[in-house]
Scaffold this active site. Structure first.
Site, short mmCIF file in Angstrom:
data_model
loop_
_atom_site.label_atom_id
_atom_site.label_comp_id
_atom_site.label_asym_id
_atom_site.label_seq_id
_atom_site.Cartn_x
_atom_site.Cartn_y
_atom_site.Cartn_z
N HIS A 1 -11.19 -12.25 -14.86
CA HIS A 1 -11.28 -11.45 -13.65
C HIS A 1 -10.14 -10.45 -13.56
O HIS A 1 -10.33 -9.32 -13.09
CB HIS A 1 -11.32 -12.31 -12.39
CG HIS A 1 -11.79 -11.53 -11.20
ND1 HIS A 1 -13.11 -11.27 -10.95
CD2 HIS A 1 -11.10 -10.91 -10.21
CE1 HIS A 1 -13.22 -10.53 -9.87
NE2 HIS A 1 -12.01 -10.29 -9.40
N TYR B 1 -9.33 -5.74 -13.08
CA TYR B 1 -8.28 -4.93 -12.47
C TYR B 1 -7.48 -4.16 -13.51
O TYR B 1 -6.94 -3.09 -13.22
CB TYR B 1 -7.39 -5.81 -11.59
CG TYR B 1 -8.19 -6.40 -10.45
CD1 TYR B 1 -8.62 -5.58 -9.41
CD2 TYR B 1 -8.58 -7.72 -10.47
CE1 TYR B 1 -9.40 -6.10 -8.39
CE2 TYR B 1 -9.37 -8.24 -9.45
CZ TYR B 1 -9.78 -7.42 -8.42
OH TYR B 1 -10.57 -7.92 -7.43
N HIS C 1 -24.17 -5.52 -10.51
CA HIS C 1 -22.86 -5.41 -9.87
C HIS C 1 -21.80 -4.93 -10.85
O HIS C 1 -20.98 -4.06 -10.55
CB HIS C 1 -22.47 -6.78 -9.30
CG HIS C 1 -21.02 -6.88 -8.94
ND1 HIS C 1 -20.48 -6.28 -7.83
CD2 HIS C 1 -19.99 -7.51 -9.58
CE1 HIS C 1 -19.18 -6.54 -7.78
NE2 HIS C 1 -18.86 -7.28 -8.84
N PHE C 2 -21.83 -5.50 -12.03
CA PHE C 2 -20.86 -5.15 -13.06
C PHE C 2 -20.92 -3.66 -13.39
O PHE C 2 -19.90 -3.00 -13.58
CB PHE C 2 -21.17 -5.98 -14.31
CG PHE C 2 -20.07 -6.02 -15.32
CD1 PHE C 2 -18.89 -6.67 -15.04
CD2 PHE C 2 -20.23 -5.45 -16.57
CE1 PHE C 2 -17.86 -6.72 -15.99
CE2 PHE C 2 -19.22 -5.50 -17.52
CZ PHE C 2 -18.03 -6.14 -17.22
N HIS C 3 -22.14 -3.11 -13.41
CA HIS C 3 -22.30 -1.70 -13.78
C HIS C 3 -21.86 -0.75 -12.67
O HIS C 3 -21.43 0.37 -12.96
CB HIS C 3 -23.75 -1.43 -14.18
CG HIS C 3 -24.05 -1.82 -15.60
ND1 HIS C 3 -24.37 -3.11 -15.95
CD2 HIS C 3 -24.04 -1.11 -16.75
CE1 HIS C 3 -24.57 -3.16 -17.26
NE2 HIS C 3 -24.37 -1.98 -17.77
N ARG D 1 -30.03 -13.11 -16.19
CA ARG D 1 -29.27 -12.18 -17.00
C ARG D 1 -29.31 -12.62 -18.45
O ARG D 1 -29.67 -13.75 -18.75
CB ARG D 1 -27.82 -12.12 -16.50
CG ARG D 1 -27.07 -13.42 -16.64
CD ARG D 1 -25.70 -13.40 -16.01
NE ARG D 1 -24.81 -12.42 -16.60
CZ ARG D 1 -23.50 -12.33 -16.34
NH1 ARG D 1 -22.94 -13.16 -15.48
NH2 ARG D 1 -22.75 -11.41 -16.91
N ARG D 2 -28.98 -11.71 -19.33
CA ARG D 2 -28.83 -11.98 -20.77
C ARG D 2 -30.14 -12.29 -21.48
O ARG D 2 -30.14 -12.57 -22.67
CB ARG D 2 -27.87 -13.15 -21.04
CG ARG D 2 -26.49 -13.03 -20.41
CD ARG D 2 -25.59 -14.16 -20.90
NE ARG D 2 -24.29 -14.14 -20.27
CZ ARG D 2 -23.93 -14.91 -19.25
NH1 ARG D 2 -24.79 -15.77 -18.75
NH2 ARG D 2 -22.72 -14.82 -18.73
#
Length: 534
Positions: free
Chosen positions: A207, A211, A358-360, A423-424
């Site tokens: 995580h 950042y 969300h990641f994208h 996912r995946r």
């Protein structure tokens, strides 16, 4: 520039892999030449999330420190080059294993999936190389601080140093699990691997990695964008305070990625959820600071109504538009992050393609578009070229094409994720379940969005090569560094007290992780004794 060459290459390769993924997921395309879907998925994640970002960040931070602190010494510069070449060797090793289908383990490389040992060694070398480069940067920062006692350090150099310290601390987790668990296991020296420990050490890093990507974008938002607008930044002290909080609360939060896993006490999961929410504070501080700058700029241009200032922003300057569009994506991205980190709501979206969406819109839009905007001035600044009207127009076209493709693809992912789409997984792996029929349209939308994103990547590659190879300019493009409204006020003494910063960071990590990791070794946890290789 050596770093930027890798950024462009990684963007082209990773973007192509991303397009093929969305086409396969739509059920309308089969991969040729025996290429595996998970081989492609691993390549996409590693090359974009790890390789492209790390090269950009190291290159940008070296440029930022050189700009604000002055030239590097031979030793500091040599460390930068050594780090660069160690990272490059590691990248080529990992890429070779992925290309030969010896490492189709995704960028998270969860056990009991096992890759060739060279893949793990390659990843370790990428991390070690980044450490060497970061040490050279920290030496330059420390030398400026020593030469200017009692003065606050240049803001960009402070931000880069915070990011480097956070990176060194958080990568200890992934380096430990790779060197002491995965490498011996893949060589056959040990029969089993402690899965709970490996995942916990990965997310100790995983995580904070977000950042590590995001803080260089914040560097551009806080310091560069106000100068591009021709105005002052909102607050030097607020910017330093937000980066200090990111250092404190970016690392001891990894357990919120493991909320559904056994063997970790609910109290410690809950504690790290609370610490995760603490990161919202510097994010809101950043949003407030940025939109204060935008409104101030608009008022100076004659805006008088509540939102008239929005129209006054420089919508024809790609250096502004690219990061600004990314900022807008970060609004729903932040909301999605709160959902993912919440104990209850996480149950709805965990392991669904919602998480990919969300990641994208957190990494694939705010971070990447800001990197693009940064490269718009950084490349011509380094090469002595100019941003012509045509190249600026291409940058605007890149911003809107990327936003259109990402908007379509991520929206489809979020919607179908709420209905449980995993996912995946490929379309064919849904096993003909009735609910999969409801997902077909969304899978096609993902492919449409992915196609537009690939077009945007082509534009980006052409744009950045043009910025490298265009005609020389008599006036070198500037590296914009804004003055802050409180530029000449002293920084808060704790913000630049590195002993305080490191002690608090270490204390929070010890509080958050000592008991959970101890329990992994001492309690009877499912999977803790490990899995044999399948």
């Amino acid at each position: 520039m050596a770093h930027m060459y890798w950024v462009i290459f990684a963007l082209a390769i990773g973007g192509t892999a991303g397009l093929l993924q969305t086409l396969v997921r739509s059920g309308q395309f089969e991969l040729p030449f025996g290429i595996g879907y998970y081989q492609l998925l691993t390549l996409h994640g590693v090359i974009l999330a790890l390789v492209m970002t790390t090269y950009f960040i190291m290159g940008y931070q070296i440029a930022s420190l050189s700009k604000t602190c002055g030239a590097f010494t031979d030793t500091e510069r040599k460390l930068g080059w050594i780090g660069y070449f160690v990272m490059t060797v590691g990248t080529l090793m990992a890429a070779a294993m992925i290309a030969t289908n010896e490492a189709s383990v995704l960028y998270t490389f969860y056990a009991p999936l096992q890759a060739h040992v060279l893949f793990y060694i390659g990843l370790a070398l990428v991390i070690v190389g980044s450490w060497i480069s970061a040490v050279g940067q920290l030496m330059r920062y420390a030398r400026w601080k020593k030469a200017h006692p009692g003065e606050k350090t240049p803001l960009l150099s402070y931000m880069a140093s915070i990011n480097n310290v956070m990176w060194i601390v958080c990568t200890i987790g992934v380096a430990t699990t790779v060197l002491f668990q995965f490498v011996p296991w893949s060589l056959g020296f040990t029969e089993r691997i402690n899965v709970s420990l490996s995942r916990t050490l990965f997310w100790y890093f995983g995580h904070a990695l977000v950042y590590f990507w995001l803080l260089p974008a914040y560097m551009t938002w806080y310091v560069v964008i106000p100068k591009v607008l021709g105005t002052k930044g909102f607050s030097d002290n607020l910017a330093r305070m937000s980066f200090m909080l990111f250092l404190f609360f970016s690392i001891p939060v990894g357990l919120h990625h493991q909320l559904v896993e056994p063997g970790i006490d609910a109290f410690w999961k809950g504690l790290q959820v609370v610490l995760t929410f603490m990161v919202i504070i510097p994010s809101l501080m950043t949003a407030f600071s940025l939109f204060a700058v935008f409104e101030t700029y608009g008022r100076k241009k004659g805006a008088s109504g509540l939102l008239d200032w929005f129209k006054k922003l420089p919508w024809k300057d790609a250096r502004f538009v690219l990061p600004f569009v990314g900022m807008l994506f970060f609004i729903p991205g932040g909301i999605g992050g709160v959902i993912n980190a919440s104990g209850q709501m996480n149950q709805v979206v965990h392991n669904t393609i919602w998480v990919v969406g969300h990641f994208h819109i957190t990494v694939g839009a705010p971070v990447v578009l800001t990197y693009f905007g940064t490269m718009m001035f950084l490349i011509p600044h380094c090469t002595g070229r100019s941003i012509t009207k045509e190249l600026n127009r291409m940058g605007l076209f890149l911003a809107y094409t990327w936003a259109f493709g990402m908007g379509i693809m991520s929206t489809a992912m979020h919607i179908v994720g709420l209905s449980g789409a995993p996912r995946r997984s490929t379309f064919s792996e849904y096993g003909g379940a009735a609910v999969a029929e409801d997902w077909i349209a969304y899978q096609l939308l993902q492919a449409v969005g992915g196609t537009f994103l690939f077009i945007a990547i082509i534009i980006a590659v052409i744009l950045f090569i043009s910025l490298m190879t265009g005609p020389k300019s008599d006036m070198r493009e500037s590296f914009p560094v804004a003055e802050m409204l409180d530029e000449y006020q002293p920084a808060h003494r704790l913000v630049e007290n590195w002993r305080f910063l490191i002690v608090v960071t270490a204390l929070l990590i010890l509080i958050a992780y000592t008991v959970p990791i101890t329990q992994i070794f001492t309690e009877n946890i499912p999977g803790a004794k490990g899995f044999r290789m399948w």
